[in-house]
Scaffold this active site. Structure first.
Site, short mmCIF file in Angstrom:
data_model
loop_
_atom_site.label_atom_id
_atom_site.label_comp_id
_atom_site.label_asym_id
_atom_site.label_seq_id
_atom_site.Cartn_x
_atom_site.Cartn_y
_atom_site.Cartn_z
N GLU A 6 -42.55 -26.55 41.49
CA GLU A 6 -42.29 -26.34 40.05
C GLU A 6 -40.89 -25.80 39.82
O GLU A 6 -40.17 -26.27 38.93
CB GLU A 6 -43.31 -25.36 39.45
CG GLU A 6 -44.73 -25.86 39.44
CD GLU A 6 -45.65 -24.89 38.73
OE1 GLU A 6 -45.33 -24.47 37.62
OE2 GLU A 6 -46.71 -24.55 39.29
N HIS A 31 -47.27 -28.37 34.33
CA HIS A 31 -48.67 -28.12 34.73
C HIS A 31 -48.78 -28.20 36.26
O HIS A 31 -48.23 -29.13 36.86
CB HIS A 31 -49.58 -29.16 34.07
CG HIS A 31 -51.03 -28.88 34.31
ND1 HIS A 31 -51.72 -27.90 33.64
CD2 HIS A 31 -51.90 -29.42 35.20
CE1 HIS A 31 -52.97 -27.86 34.09
NE2 HIS A 31 -53.11 -28.77 35.03
C1 GRF Z 1 -47.17 -22.39 36.32
O1 GRF Z 1 -47.97 -22.74 37.41
C2 GRF Z 1 -47.11 -23.52 35.32
O2 GRF Z 1 -47.21 -24.78 35.90
C3 GRF Z 1 -48.32 -23.27 34.46
O3 GRF Z 1 -48.42 -21.87 34.38
C4 GRF Z 1 -47.79 -21.26 35.50
C5 GRF Z 1 -46.78 -20.32 34.98
O4 GRF Z 1 -46.19 -19.54 35.98
N1 GRF Z 1 -48.24 -23.93 33.20
P1 GRF Z 1 -44.92 -18.69 35.63
O5 GRF Z 1 -45.28 -17.78 34.46
O6 GRF Z 1 -43.81 -19.62 35.27
O7 GRF Z 1 -44.61 -17.88 36.85
#
Ligand code: GRF
Length: 211
Positions: free
Chosen positions: A184, A114
Site C-alpha cells: 500500500e 483497500h
Molecule cells: C489500510 O490498510 C487501508 O488500505 C485501509 O485502511 C488501512 C489504513 O491504514 N483502507 P493507515 O491508517 O493508512 O495506516
C-alpha cells in the site's frame, strides 16, 4: 515545486494514517505535485491528526452524529472542502461512507485504498484486520491491494490499480497485514502522483493510465 500547479488534496482518515504519511512524504520531497489542504476524520483524536499537526495541516473532526439531518452533514462537508478549494479527496483508512452529494461533486476525484483484491473481501464491515482474517479463513492463496475511484457504495467504483500479495501458509492476520501495508505504502503515492500529473483519467466509466 517551482511554478508547478499543486493539486489541492483533502485527506479523510479514521485512524493511524500510515498511508497518508507515505503520500505526504513524497509531497514534501516534491515527487507529487500536490498540497494536503486538510485532514478530516470521523474521530476526535485519531493518530492521523498528530501527523497532520506536525506538518501544520489543518484537522477537522466531522461526524454524521454531530448533525440532526444527513443533508446538513453533507452540506457542511461540501462547504468545508470548498473553503480549501479542494480538488481531490483521498480516503486513507476512512471507515465511513462518503455522502452522495460529495461523491457527485467530486466525481472521479475521490480515491480509496483497500487492503484486499476487490470485489472480494470488501464492503461494509471489511476494514483493518477483519479483512486479513477473512482472507486467511477463506483459504485463498492470493490477496493484495486495490486502489479505486469512489462511488456511493463501500469499496466499489472503478479500479485504478491492483497488486497481488501471496498468502503464506501459517500466516496470521497481523503478518499478512504487514506485508499488504508495505505494498500500500508503495502503490498509493504512485497513484496519487500519476493522478495529480493528469495521467489517470476516467473515460466512459473505465480508467486509463498514461504511464
Ligand atoms: C489500510 O490498510 C487501508 O488500505 C485501509 O485502511 C488501512 C489504513 O491504514 N483502507 P493507515 O491508517 O493508512 O495506516
Amino acid at each position: 515545486m517551482g511554478s508547478t500547479v499543486l493539486k489541492k488534496i483533502a485527506v479523510f482518515a479514521s485512524g493511524r494514517g500510515s498511508n497518508f504519511l507515505a503520500v505526504l512524504e513524497q509531497i514534501k520531497q516534491d515527487k507529487i505535485a500536490a498540497e494536503v489542504v486538510c485532514v478530516i476524520s470521523d474521530h476526535a483524536w485519531p493518530p492521523v491528526f498528530d501527523i497532520a499537526r506536525e506538518n501544520s495541516i489543518p484537522t477537522h473532526w466531522v461526524n454524521r452524529k454531530q448533525f440532526s439531518a444527513a443533508e446538513d452533514y453533507a452540506e457542511f462537508l461540501l462547504k468545508l472542502l470548498g473553503s480549501y478549494q479542494t480538488e481531490m479527496i483521498l480516503l486513507a483508512g476512512y471507515l465511513k461512507l462518503i455522502p452522495a452529494p460529495i461523491v457527485e461533486h467530486y466525481r472521479n476525484a475521490i480515491i480509496n485504498i483497500h487492503p484486499a483484491l476487490l470485489p472480494n473481501f470488501g464492503g461494509k464491515g471489511f476494514y483493518g484486520e477483519k479483512v486479513h482474517r477473512a482472507v486467511i479463513e477463506s483459504g485463498v492463496r492470493i490477496t493484495g491491494v486495490t486502489i479505486h475511484f469512489v462511488d456511493k457504495h463501500y469499496d466499489q467504483g472503478a479500479v485504478i490499480i491492483q497488486e497481488k500479495v501471496d498468502v503464506i501458509p501459517g500466516e496470521t492476520p497481523a503478518t499478512l497485514a504487514k506485508r499488504v501495508l508495505a505494498v500500500e505504502h508503495r502503490l498509493l503515492p504512485e497513484v496519487v502522483r500519476a493522478y495529480c500529473a493528469g495521467k489517470i483519467e476516467m473515460i466512459d466509466g473505465k480508467v486509463f493510465w498514461n504511464r
